[in-house]
Scaffold this active site. Structure first.
Site, PDB file in Angstrom:
ATOM      1  CB  SER A 136      -0.937  -0.238   1.201  1.00 46.90           C
ATOM      2  OG  SER A 136      -1.703   1.156   1.507  1.00 46.90           O
ATOM      3  CE1 TYR A 152      -4.788  -2.109   4.411  1.00 48.45           C
ATOM      4  CE2 TYR A 152      -3.851  -0.008   4.195  1.00 48.45           C
ATOM      5  CZ  TYR A 152      -4.430  -1.005   3.627  1.00 48.45           C
ATOM      6  OH  TYR A 152      -4.136  -1.255   2.400  1.00 48.45           O
ATOM      7  CE  LYS A 156      -2.182  -3.932   3.048  1.00 52.06           C
ATOM      8  NZ  LYS A 156      -2.123  -5.193   1.935  1.00 52.06           N
TER       9      LYS A 156
END
Length: 269
Positions: A136, A152, A156
């Protein structure tokens, strides 16, 4: 040229876009997803070169079963796209443990288990192949876009470390490694809890897409991803300016800290 591929998270979003683009180029593609009904519907739409298979990227046994079935159906696998991912919002010190475990299981352990299940067989094929993991813009810094989703972002960042070490570990083989670093793409990531496992608290459905969640079309993203892979890029981007903004913010802070360190201790310290 990718002739056979396995794509996780392929029932929708970037994964479906990648599967669609590969099939348009003549590849046979396994659409693997925990949402198997959606994967089967997508495979039916894409035609005979699309095969739907169930996978739970938070479960190693499910991934091993996927590898067995995929190699059995395809004979060999030219590319694996460890693409499935989930997210949860909020500051890390307030994030429930069940969400921490869920996000890290899917986003980090899933790609690791996929590598363990697929890579040894890909090496044994003795031909060029590629393992691709979806990171990401959050792998490269701390974007302002998308709100506060600390676990999150943590996952990542870790995925980038996984991709870099896997590339080093496979340097003497014919298995290449890439990491996809998208900015905002129009996917179902806005409604991630719909597939949360019971052991992590169970699903929760958001009825409406949040306002302002407008991103790049998944098919455009997929076309750029395949272009990057064809160019043998390690970092594969879907956006330019947005990624540069995130990267520059982090690199500028590191460079400034290094300058201050040199001022305190000397350039050779």
């Amino acid at each position: 040229m990718i002739e056979t591929a396995v794509v996780t998270g392929a029932a929708s979003g970037i994964g479906l876009g990648i599967a669609r683009a590969l099939i348009a180029q003549g590849a046979r593609v396994v659409l693997a997803d925990i949402e198997i009904d959606r994967a089967r519907a997508a495979a039916n739409d894409l035609g005979a070169n699309a095969l739907a298979m169930p996978v739970d990227q938070a479960d190693e046994a499910s991934i091993v079963a996927l590898a067995d079935t995929a190699f059995g159906e395809l004979g060999q696998v030219d590319a694996v796209f460890a693409n499935a991912g989930v997210g949860a919002g909020g500051p890390i010190y307030k994030t429930p443990q069940r969400n921490i475990d869920w996000v890290l299981s899917v986003n980090l352990m899933g790609p690791l288990w996929l590598a363990r299940a697929f890579v040894p067989r890909m090496i044994a094929q003795q031909g060029p192949s590629r393992f691709v993991v979806t990171g990401s813009e959050h792998s490269l810094g701390l974007p302002d876009r998308g709100g506060q989703a600390s676990i999150y972002t943590i996952s990542k960042h870790a995925v980038l470390g996984f991709a870099e070490t896997l590339r080093r570990d496979l340097a003497e083989t014919q298995v290449g490694v890439s990491i996809i670093c998208p900015a905002v793409v129009t996917t179902d990531i806005w409604n991630p809890l719909r597939t949360r496992h019971e052991r992590f608290g169970g699903p929760r459905i958001m009825e409406e897409r949040p306002t302002g969640q407008v991103g790049l079309d998944p098919d455009t993203a997929a076309a750029r991803i395949l272009d990057g892979l064809a160019a043998n890029e390690f970092y594969v981007f879907t956006h330019g300016a947005d990624i540069a903004e995130v990267h520059d913010a982090q690199s500028s802070e590191i460079e400034a800290a290094l300058r201050r360190f040199a001022e305190r201790y000397g350039a050779d310290a």
